[in-house]
Design a protein around this motif. Structure first.
Motif, PDB file in Angstrom:
ATOM      1  N   ALA A 101     133.378 101.482 103.139  1.00 26.22           N
ATOM      2  CA  ALA A 101     134.733 101.124 103.559  1.00 26.22           C
ATOM      3  C   ALA A 101     135.818 101.886 102.807  1.00 26.22           C
ATOM      4  CB  ALA A 101     134.944  99.622 103.415  1.00 26.22           C
ATOM      5  N   VAL A 102     135.640 103.194 102.680  1.00 30.50           N
ATOM      6  CA  VAL A 102     136.671 104.084 102.144  1.00 30.50           C
ATOM      7  C   VAL A 102     136.775 105.253 103.115  1.00 30.50           C
ATOM      8  CG1 VAL A 102     137.303 105.632 100.243  1.00 30.50           C
ATOM      9  CG2 VAL A 102     136.244 103.420  99.750  1.00 30.50           C
ATOM     10  N   GLY A 103     137.989 105.741 103.343  1.00 29.07           N
ATOM     11  CA  GLY A 103     138.174 106.820 104.302  1.00 29.07           C
ATOM     12  C   GLY A 103     137.157 107.950 104.141  1.00 29.07           C
ATOM     13  N   PHE A 104     136.567 108.369 105.254  1.00 23.39           N
ATOM     14  CA  PHE A 104     135.486 109.356 105.277  1.00 23.39           C
ATOM     15  C   PHE A 104     136.051 110.772 105.161  1.00 23.39           C
ATOM     16  CE2 PHE A 104     132.014 111.436 107.954  1.00 23.39           C
ATOM     17  CZ  PHE A 104     131.083 111.404 106.925  1.00 23.39           C
ATOM     18  N   SER A 105     135.333 111.638 104.427  1.00 25.24           N
ATOM     19  CA  SER A 105     135.754 113.030 104.275  1.00 25.24           C
ATOM     20  C   SER A 105     134.541 113.956 104.404  1.00 25.24           C
ATOM     21  CB  SER A 105     136.433 113.232 102.917  1.00 25.24           C
ATOM     22  OG  SER A 105     135.562 112.878 101.855  1.00 25.24           O
ATOM     23  N   PRO A 106     134.762 115.240 104.743  1.00 24.04           N
ATOM     24  CA  PRO A 106     133.650 116.157 105.040  1.00 24.04           C
ATOM     25  C   PRO A 106     132.637 116.318 103.913  1.00 24.04           C
ATOM     26  CG  PRO A 106     135.728 117.107 105.766  1.00 24.04           C
ATOM     27  CD  PRO A 106     136.070 115.882 104.987  1.00 24.04           C
ATOM     28  N   ASP A 107     133.068 116.222 102.664  1.00 23.96           N
ATOM     29  CA  ASP A 107     132.133 116.411 101.548  1.00 23.96           C
ATOM     30  C   ASP A 107     131.093 115.308 101.442  1.00 23.96           C
ATOM     31  OD1 ASP A 107     134.527 114.850 100.762  1.00 23.96           O
ATOM     32  OD2 ASP A 107     133.481 114.668  98.845  1.00 23.96           O
ATOM     33  N   LYS A 108     131.285 114.218 102.186  1.00 24.04           N
ATOM     34  CA  LYS A 108     130.347 113.095 102.136  1.00 24.04           C
ATOM     35  C   LYS A 108     129.267 113.173 103.222  1.00 24.04           C
ATOM     36  CE  LYS A 108     133.046 110.947  99.064  1.00 24.04           C
ATOM     37  NZ  LYS A 108     134.324 111.616  99.150  1.00 24.04           N
ATOM     38  N   VAL A 109     129.393 114.110 104.152  1.00 23.33           N
ATOM     39  CA  VAL A 109     128.508 114.125 105.328  1.00 23.33           C
ATOM     40  C   VAL A 109     127.040 114.211 104.933  1.00 23.33           C
ATOM     41  CG1 VAL A 109     127.829 115.417 107.394  1.00 23.33           C
ATOM     42  CG2 VAL A 109     130.251 115.056 106.885  1.00 23.33           C
ATOM     43  N   VAL A 120     118.737 103.669 106.816  1.00 24.47           N
ATOM     44  CA  VAL A 120     119.869 102.813 106.455  1.00 24.47           C
ATOM     45  C   VAL A 120     120.937 102.949 107.534  1.00 24.47           C
ATOM     46  CG1 VAL A 120     121.688 102.402 104.752  1.00 24.47           C
ATOM     47  CG2 VAL A 120     119.396 103.099 103.996  1.00 24.47           C
ATOM     48  N   ASP A 121     121.370 101.823 108.072  1.00 20.74           N
ATOM     49  CA  ASP A 121     122.457 101.851 109.051  1.00 20.74           C
ATOM     50  C   ASP A 121     123.775 101.898 108.286  1.00 20.74           C
ATOM     51  OD1 ASP A 121     123.922 101.801 111.369  1.00 20.74           O
ATOM     52  OD2 ASP A 121     123.789  99.622 111.615  1.00 20.74           O
ATOM     53  N   LEU A 122     124.143 103.096 107.863  1.00 23.34           N
ATOM     54  CA  LEU A 122     125.372 103.306 107.100  1.00 23.34           C
ATOM     55  C   LEU A 122     126.497 103.660 108.062  1.00 23.34           C
ATOM     56  CD1 LEU A 122     126.715 103.541 104.294  1.00 23.34           C
ATOM     57  CD2 LEU A 122     126.128 105.969 104.340  1.00 23.34           C
ATOM     58  N   VAL A 123     127.548 102.861 108.036  1.00 19.72           N
ATOM     59  CA  VAL A 123     128.704 103.043 108.907  1.00 19.72           C
ATOM     60  C   VAL A 123     129.888 103.459 108.047  1.00 19.72           C
ATOM     61  CG1 VAL A 123     130.261 101.908 110.541  1.00 19.72           C
ATOM     62  CG2 VAL A 123     127.824 101.335 110.528  1.00 19.72           C
ATOM     63  N   VAL A 124     130.689 104.426 108.543  1.00 16.68           N
ATOM     64  CA  VAL A 124     131.818 104.929 107.775  1.00 16.68           C
ATOM     65  C   VAL A 124     133.133 104.419 108.370  1.00 16.68           C
ATOM     66  CG1 VAL A 124     130.496 106.961 107.103  1.00 16.68           C
ATOM     67  CG2 VAL A 124     132.058 107.098 109.064  1.00 16.68           C
ATOM     68  N   LEU A 125     134.220 104.771 107.707  1.00 20.06           N
ATOM     69  CA  LEU A 125     135.553 104.305 108.082  1.00 20.06           C
ATOM     70  C   LEU A 125     136.474 105.505 108.249  1.00 20.06           C
ATOM     71  CD1 LEU A 125     137.448 101.785 108.360  1.00 20.06           C
ATOM     72  CD2 LEU A 125     137.924 102.048 105.923  1.00 20.06           C
ATOM     73  N   LEU A 126     137.282 105.498 109.323  1.00 19.81           N
ATOM     74  CA  LEU A 126     138.202 106.621 109.534  1.00 19.81           C
ATOM     75  C   LEU A 126     139.440 106.155 110.287  1.00 19.81           C
ATOM     76  CD1 LEU A 126     137.487 107.135 112.720  1.00 19.81           C
ATOM     77  CD2 LEU A 126     135.639 108.520 111.790  1.00 19.81           C
ATOM     78  N   ASP A 127     140.482 106.996 110.220  1.00 20.90           N
ATOM     79  CA  ASP A 127     141.716 106.693 110.959  1.00 20.90           C
ATOM     80  C   ASP A 127     142.315 107.947 111.584  1.00 20.90           C
ATOM     81  OD1 ASP A 127     142.744 107.952 108.745  1.00 20.90           O
ATOM     82  OD2 ASP A 127     143.988 106.260 108.074  1.00 20.90           O
ATOM     83  N   GLY A 135     127.222 111.712 115.583  1.00 29.48           N
ATOM     84  CA  GLY A 135     126.012 111.091 115.069  1.00 29.48           C
ATOM     85  C   GLY A 135     126.196 110.150 113.912  1.00 29.48           C
ATOM     86  N   ILE A 136     127.427 110.047 113.392  1.00 24.17           N
ATOM     87  CA  ILE A 136     127.700 109.113 112.301  1.00 24.17           C
ATOM     88  C   ILE A 136     128.589 107.998 112.833  1.00 24.17           C
ATOM     89  CG2 ILE A 136     128.767 108.795 110.042  1.00 24.17           C
ATOM     90  CD1 ILE A 136     127.987 111.615 109.318  1.00 24.17           C
ATOM     91  N   PRO A 137     128.070 106.781 112.924  1.00 24.79           N
ATOM     92  CA  PRO A 137     128.863 105.671 113.468  1.00 24.79           C
ATOM     93  C   PRO A 137     130.009 105.299 112.551  1.00 24.79           C
ATOM     94  CG  PRO A 137     126.792 104.858 112.589  1.00 24.79           C
ATOM     95  CD  PRO A 137     126.713 106.352 112.543  1.00 24.79           C
ATOM     96  N   ALA A 138     131.100 104.827 113.163  1.00 26.18           N
ATOM     97  CA  ALA A 138     132.305 104.565 112.374  1.00 26.18           C
ATOM     98  C   ALA A 138     133.090 103.380 112.910  1.00 26.18           C
ATOM     99  CB  ALA A 138     133.196 105.809 112.365  1.00 26.18           C
ATOM    100  N   LEU A 139     133.857 102.796 112.018  1.00 23.48           N
ATOM    101  CA  LEU A 139     134.880 101.814 112.363  1.00 23.48           C
ATOM    102  C   LEU A 139     136.238 102.488 112.252  1.00 23.48           C
ATOM    103  CD1 LEU A 139     133.685  98.716 110.277  1.00 23.48           C
ATOM    104  CD2 LEU A 139     133.389  99.064 112.721  1.00 23.48           C
ATOM    105  N   ILE A 140     137.165 102.082 113.090  1.00 21.96           N
ATOM    106  CA  ILE A 140     138.537 102.584 113.006  1.00 21.96           C
ATOM    107  C   ILE A 140     139.327 101.678 112.074  1.00 21.96           C
ATOM    108  CG2 ILE A 140     140.673 103.000 114.286  1.00 21.96           C
ATOM    109  CD1 ILE A 140     138.967 103.609 116.733  1.00 21.96           C
TER     110      ILE A 140
END
Length: 377
Positions: A101-109, A120-127, A135-140
């Motif tokens: 739950a921290v804004g996603f950035s390219p270095d984390k891919v 692991v069902d790891l979901v990221v956060l973006l705005d 291929g990487i699921p996300a919440l807005i």
């Protein structure tokens, strides 16, 4: 903290015995003490409060697998993390439903894909659309109160992100960070409703546009304890509640007696001309956080209790340098500075539990058990 002594026991002798035990166990000061009974009570309180709504605890406060397992009766469950180091450590411990739950950035891919490849069902956060990775699921992320990042309800960018995500869209998330500055029960209730309404509004807009948004995630420790309506919410996130702290006590979310965490320090000197007691616990042990400074009652760097957990009237950790704590009476107090000989061990109750815990490698439980903490990013 240990329980208070029974009436037949001298409090002074009880404190001395407990203090001696800590020395025998090799617990040199300063160290981070955790009261397991209070921890478990705090967990049960929020579980009861939420009823049937899913709790996705934020492990960033404790950063401890042992604490997280207590949240799931010894097992695993859905968690929220603030670093990929946390995600990796909890994945190693068997947790497979993780929200970063921290804004996603390219270095984390690369690290995110590696975790997902492990199952692991790891979901990221973006705005923003720029953060979308196929291929990487996300919440807005939704901004419900201007506290941090996110899109305000009605921003057309939410639909643009949803189109870019396609099947990888999981839903929406918001965090009422401004609730930490609320100063009344009514304000906390209002913050919780504002948080809920912002999230369900954006989720509704996405669904009306033909997108699936199954997850509506809200939460902070204050709003989780004061929400009166969770209609439309699928999960609640909170983290500080496992320990609580003086910020939470200051806004009425808990009592001071609910605080499960303390830093044990030793008296190393006196400046009687200044009304000071010096300890070996400075800001490296308690943090520089001054979160109560904006509250009605400023607790400086923390309240001071004896080793048995009994508060000294009006005694504060008034100031701190790197490895020195300065204890002094609250300005204007009519109390008498306690007589604490060199070698006396005292407890500092934390201003901000997350920041204080972050200064340490492990938790010391009263029975000599130690629980490690996750470090790094």
């Amino acid at each position: 903290m240990p329980s208070n002594p029974p009436p037949s026991t001298s409090p002074g002798l009880r404190v001395q015995a407990l203090d001696s035990l800590s020395i025998v166990l090799g617990m040199g000061t300063p160290y981070l003490a955790l009261d397991r009974a209070k921890l478990e009570t705090n967990i049960q309180r929020l579980r009861h409060r939420l009823g049937g709504t899913t709790l996705r605890p934020h492990v960033k406060t404790a950063k401890s697998v042992e604490v997280a397992r207590l949240l799931f009766d010894g097992g695993t469950g859905p968690i929220t993390v603030s670093t990929l180091a946390e995600a990796e450590a909890f994945a190693d411990a068997g947790f497979t439903d993780i929200l970063y739950a921290v804004g996603f950035s390219p270095d984390k891919v690369g690290r995110v894909r590696a975790l997902r490849d492990r199952g692991v069902d790891l979901v990221v956060l973006l705005d923003s659309v720029e953060q979308v990775v196929p291929g990487i699921p996300a919440l807005i992320e939704v901004d419900c109160d201007g506290h941090r990042g996110g899109l305000v309800p009605g921003d057309p960018a939410a639909l643009e992100i949803a189109r870019a995500l396609g099947a990888d869209l999981r839903g929406v998330l918001t965090h009422a960070g401004e609730s930490y500055f609320a100063d009344s029960p009514a304000a906390l209730v209002a913050a919780a409703e504002q948080e809920r309404l912002a999230a369900v509004t954006v989720a509704g807009d996405l669904r009306d546009a033909g997108h699936k948004a199954p997850v509506v995630s809200v939460g902070s420790t204050p709003t989780a304890h004061f929400a009166e309506d969770l209609t439309g919410v699928t999960e609640v996130r909170a983290g500080n509640f496992v320990f609580f702290d003086l910020v939470m006590a200051g806004i009425g979310v808990c009592r001071i007696d609910d605080l499960a965490l303390s830093v044990v320090t030793t008296v190393i000197g006196h400046r009687r001309d200044k009304g000071w007691i010096l300890t070996d616990g400075g800001w490296m042990a308690t943090s520089r956080d001054r979160g109560t400074e904006r509250q009605r009652v400023d607790q400086r760097y923390g309240l001071v209790a004896d080793f048995d957990g009994e508060l000294y009237p009006d005694l504060l950790m008034a100031d701190a340098s790197q490895e020195h704590g300065i204890l002094a009476l609250r300005p204007g107090s009519t109390e008498t500075l306690p007589d604490l000989p060199i070698g006396t061990r005292v407890r500092i109750l934390p201003i901000h539990a997350c920041a204080t815990a972050a200064q340490h490698d492990e938790y010391h439980l009263g029975d000599g058990e130690r629980w490690p903490r996750v470090r790094g990013w």
